[in-house]
Each structure stands twice: as structure tokens, then as C-alpha cells.
Design a protein around this motif. Structure first.
Motif, mmCIF file in Angstrom:
data_model
loop_
_atom_site.group_PDB
_atom_site.id
_atom_site.type_symbol
_atom_site.label_atom_id
_atom_site.label_comp_id
_atom_site.label_asym_id
_atom_site.label_seq_id
_atom_site.Cartn_x
_atom_site.Cartn_y
_atom_site.Cartn_z
ATOM 1 N N ASP A 1 7.927 9.422 -15.552
ATOM 2 C CA ASP A 1 7.404 8.717 -14.380
ATOM 3 C C ASP A 1 6.353 9.286 -14.455
ATOM 4 O OD1 ASP A 1 9.488 11.731 -14.077
ATOM 5 O OD2 ASP A 1 8.617 11.318 -12.582
ATOM 6 N N VAL A 2 5.793 10.232 -15.413
ATOM 7 C CA VAL A 2 4.816 10.765 -15.533
ATOM 8 C C VAL A 2 3.520 9.884 -16.243
ATOM 9 C CG1 VAL A 2 3.360 12.658 -16.688
ATOM 10 C CG2 VAL A 2 5.933 13.442 -16.634
ATOM 11 N N LYS A 3 3.943 8.961 -16.608
ATOM 12 C CA LYS A 3 2.827 7.767 -17.165
ATOM 13 C C LYS A 3 4.171 6.594 -16.553
ATOM 14 C CE LYS A 3 3.046 8.962 -22.261
ATOM 15 N NZ LYS A 3 3.176 8.132 -23.895
ATOM 16 N N LEU B 1 6.175 7.850 -9.703
ATOM 17 C CA LEU B 1 7.010 7.275 -9.602
ATOM 18 C C LEU B 1 7.378 6.327 -8.789
ATOM 19 C CD1 LEU B 1 9.633 9.578 -8.369
ATOM 20 C CD2 LEU B 1 7.920 10.976 -6.965
ATOM 21 N N ASP B 2 6.797 5.965 -7.802
ATOM 22 C CA ASP B 2 7.304 4.514 -7.366
ATOM 23 C C ASP B 2 7.775 3.529 -8.484
ATOM 24 O OD1 ASP B 2 6.742 5.710 -4.683
ATOM 25 O OD2 ASP B 2 4.740 4.448 -4.309
ATOM 26 N N LYS B 3 6.401 3.289 -9.523
ATOM 27 C CA LYS B 3 7.011 1.793 -10.624
ATOM 28 C C LYS B 3 8.042 2.819 -11.150
ATOM 29 C CE LYS B 3 2.977 -0.360 -10.745
ATOM 30 N NZ LYS B 3 1.645 -1.228 -11.779
ATOM 31 N N SER B 4 8.626 3.294 -11.479
ATOM 32 C CA SER B 4 9.602 4.173 -12.119
ATOM 33 C C SER B 4 10.995 3.902 -11.315
ATOM 34 C CB SER B 4 9.711 5.411 -12.650
ATOM 35 O OG SER B 4 8.709 5.661 -13.275
ATOM 36 N N ASN B 5 11.032 4.325 -9.253
ATOM 37 C CA ASN B 5 12.149 4.552 -9.025
ATOM 38 C C ASN B 5 11.996 2.174 -8.943
ATOM 39 O OD1 ASN B 5 13.432 4.587 -5.849
ATOM 40 N ND2 ASN B 5 14.288 5.459 -7.398
ATOM 41 N N ALA B 6 11.523 2.235 -9.039
ATOM 42 C CA ALA B 6 11.391 0.445 -8.534
ATOM 43 C C ALA B 6 12.073 -0.159 -9.993
ATOM 44 C CB ALA B 6 9.674 -0.024 -8.549
ATOM 45 N N HIS C 1 3.075 13.894 9.232
ATOM 46 C CA HIS C 1 4.663 13.356 8.514
ATOM 47 C C HIS C 1 5.392 12.438 9.309
ATOM 48 C CE1 HIS C 1 9.179 13.698 9.259
ATOM 49 N NE2 HIS C 1 9.101 13.748 8.283
ATOM 50 N N CYS C 2 4.167 11.546 10.319
ATOM 51 C CA CYS C 2 4.288 10.146 10.660
ATOM 52 C C CYS C 2 2.758 9.194 9.514
ATOM 53 C CB CYS C 2 4.306 10.359 12.439
ATOM 54 S SG CYS C 2 5.375 10.386 12.764
ATOM 55 N N ALA C 3 1.841 9.690 9.656
ATOM 56 C CA ALA C 3 0.812 9.315 8.760
ATOM 57 C C ALA C 3 1.524 8.001 7.250
ATOM 58 C CB ALA C 3 -0.150 10.024 8.175
ATOM 59 N N VAL C 4 2.684 8.819 6.785
ATOM 60 C CA VAL C 4 3.172 7.604 5.373
ATOM 61 C C VAL C 4 4.035 6.815 5.476
ATOM 62 C CG1 VAL C 4 3.981 8.924 3.305
ATOM 63 C CG2 VAL C 4 2.937 10.306 4.417
ATOM 64 N N CYS C 5 4.103 5.822 5.027
ATOM 65 C CA CYS C 5 5.325 4.807 4.592
ATOM 66 C C CYS C 5 5.528 5.232 3.615
ATOM 67 C CB CYS C 5 4.363 3.411 4.292
ATOM 68 S SG CYS C 5 6.105 2.388 4.685
ATOM 69 N N TYR C 6 7.018 6.064 3.846
ATOM 70 C CA TYR C 6 8.142 6.240 2.916
ATOM 71 C C TYR C 6 9.023 5.588 2.407
ATOM 72 C CZ TYR C 6 6.809 10.345 5.035
ATOM 73 O OH TYR C 6 6.092 11.912 6.279
ATOM 74 N N ARG C 7 9.243 5.690 0.980
ATOM 75 C CA ARG C 7 9.852 4.739 -0.030
ATOM 76 C C ARG C 7 11.573 5.856 0.347
ATOM 77 N NH1 ARG C 7 10.176 0.705 -3.535
ATOM 78 N NH2 ARG C 7 11.587 0.810 -5.004
ATOM 79 N N VAL C 8 12.533 4.454 0.164
ATOM 80 C CA VAL C 8 13.773 5.982 0.422
ATOM 81 C C VAL C 8 13.587 5.492 -1.707
ATOM 82 C CG1 VAL C 8 16.397 4.487 0.172
ATOM 83 C CG2 VAL C 8 14.679 4.237 2.591
ATOM 84 N N PHE C 9 13.770 6.545 -2.039
ATOM 85 C CA PHE C 9 13.917 6.682 -3.732
ATOM 86 C C PHE C 9 15.189 6.632 -4.215
ATOM 87 C CE2 PHE C 9 9.684 8.752 -2.936
ATOM 88 C CZ PHE C 9 9.125 7.291 -4.407
#
Length: 261
Positions: free
Chosen positions: A31-33, A36-41, A154-162
Motif C-alpha cells: 500500500d506504500v506504493k 491504501l484505497d487501491k490496495s484495499n480495492a 468528522h462529517c466532511a469525509v466520504c469514508y470507505r469500508v476497508f
């Protein structure tokens, strides 16, 4: 080698397979390269590929943020054969994984880690519910924020379910704004109320049921995270949040919370 081949090779090089025990293997994504989002996907996509033609030796699988634990029946295969199978699975999937990854990360959130339609959940939160425990004021003071500023952040982010785990229906959402990053409580609570919305490190989550917990509670939602499949409320439930879904929080008043249902 063309650009497409280079891209596929780049993805393959970011995946590492390690032996975890005599009957399990862990697949890691760098996930460093990749991020995090694409790694989880990518973990979600590989999980789908694994299950699309489930091997007879597959005993259990546990996807997480950037890894996939695979347990196998020891009498059916060994780690060398499983390693070869997974490497073949990765290489045979690369032709369409790159395209799906781009779909996963589009700004409209129209594809999830399964390559299917994901869901954006808009979840109400009462941040100042007087009847339950809260760390809202404590966190705001430690972060030198007003209550209003903390809620807005806290409400400003669209969070991903990782990932999901810990409890049925418990979803790890990220990433929390770095300014709100908060270590877990030194002394966890023996009981956290159902619906508690809490933070720990760069994560936020909702407690789907009453349980012990060491996260800082910011508020409470009236939404049930466990969907019961019949009127008798049997043990057969479906989690509301799935890996690859997205969550947005919005504030409600205490009266709205009490009258929600």
C-alpha cells in the motif's frame, strides 16, 4: 512490452505471498506504493476471483485492509501448491484488474471491491446525546477544536469500508482526517452502547451491538447495522455495511435521534 503489459507487471510486483502457518498463507499488497484505497480495492477484487471458482481446499478466507489470509485443508494441499495457485490467479486476473481498479476509485463511487455496484450510506449521528457516554468534549479539548469544528471535520469525509470484523456488522471506515487521529483508550469500556460512533487512530466505526470497546465515542446513530431477515429477529442477519461500500455521516439533534424510527 506495451504500456498495458507494464501496468499489469507493476501490479503483480506489488503483491507478496507469504506462508503464515502449516495451513495458511497471507497475500499482501504494497500500500506504500499503490495507496491504501487501491490496495484495499485490489484485495477485494482478488477475493472475488478466488471465490468465483472456489478451490476445494479453501477452508477460510479473511480479507483485511491490505491483506488476504487464506486457510486451506492440510490434507488436500500444501503451501507450495496454494502459492502456485494464487500466483496463477493473480497473473490471469491482471488483464482486467487494472480497469476495475480505476472504476473502484472513480469519484462517483460506482464500483466496489467486488467489481459490482457499491452503496453509499448516509448515516445520521447525534453527537450530543445526553443519555449515553461520550468522549466528544474530551477529544475536542485535546485537539484544540470546538465541538462544532470537530463534528464538521468528522462529517466532511466520504469514508470507505476497508474491512469488517471484531463483531458481526462492525465496519472499519477510513481514513479519518489526520487532525482527528486518536489513540485508543488506555482503559477500554466494559460496555459500549449499540449505535456508538467512535474513532481510533485514522479509523472511525459504528458499534453494531452492545460490546466492550476502547474507541473514543463521538456520538450515536439510530440506524441498525444488522438487518434481520424475518420478524422473529432470528440469528440470521445481514450486515448493512460491506467492504467496498462508502459512508457519509450527517448530524442530527437529540430529538431527531429519539424520534428517528
Amino acid at each position: 512490452m506495451n504500456n498495458c503489459d507494464n501496468s499489469q507487471k507493476d501490479i503483480s510486483d506489488l503483491i507478496e505471498i507469504r506462508t503464515a502457518s502449516d495451513c495458511s498463507i497471507i497475500l499482501y499488497v504494497n500500500d506504500v506504493k499503490l495507496g491504501l484505497d487501491k490496495s484495499n480495492a485490489l484485495i477485494g477484487l482478488l477475493t472475488k476471483e478466488l471465490l468465483s471458482n472456489r478451490p476445494t481446499w479453501l477452508r477460510e478466507y479473511i480479507p483485511s485492509y491490505t491483506s488476504l489470509l487464506i486457510e486451506y485443508f492440510l490434507f488436500d494441499t500444501d503451501h507450495l501448491a496454494v502459492n502456485r495457485y494464487l500466483r496463477h490467479l493473480i497473473n490471469s486476473s491482471l488483464s482486467h484488474i487494472g480497469t476495475l481498479l480505476e472504476g473502484v476509485m472513480d469519484e462517483n463511487k460506482q464500483s466496489d471491491t467486488q467489481g459490482e455496484s457499491s452503496t453509499l450510506h448516509k448515516i445520521p449521528v447525534c453527537y450530543e446525546l445526553s443519555s449515553f457516554e461520550s468522549d466528544l468534549q474530551k477529544v475536542a479539548s485535546e485537539k484544540a477544536l470546538t465541538i462544532k469544528e470537530l463534528i464538521a471535520m468528522h462529517c466532511a469525509v466520504c469514508y470507505r469500508v476497508f474491512a469488517t470484523g471484531f463483531l458481526p456488522g462492525f465496519a472499519y471506515l477510513g481514513e479519518l482526517p489526520e487532525e482527528l487521529s486518536q489513540a485508543r483508550l488506555n482503559n477500554p469500556r466494559s460496555k459500549v452502547q449499540k449505535g456508538a460512533v467512535a474513532i481510533a487512530d485514522r479509523q472511525t466505526a459504528i458499534y453494531p451491538d452492545e460490546s466492550p470497546g476502547g474507541w473514543h465515542i463521538l456520538g450515536y446513530t439510530p440506524i441498525d447495522l444488522l438487518i434481520h431477515n424475518n420478524e422473529q429477529r432470528s440469528a440470521e442477519v445481514t450486515p448493512l455495511l460491506r467492504a467496498g461500500d462508502y459512508v457519509e455521516f450527517f448530524p442530527i439533534t437529540e430529538q431527531q435521534y429519539l424520534n428517528w424510527h
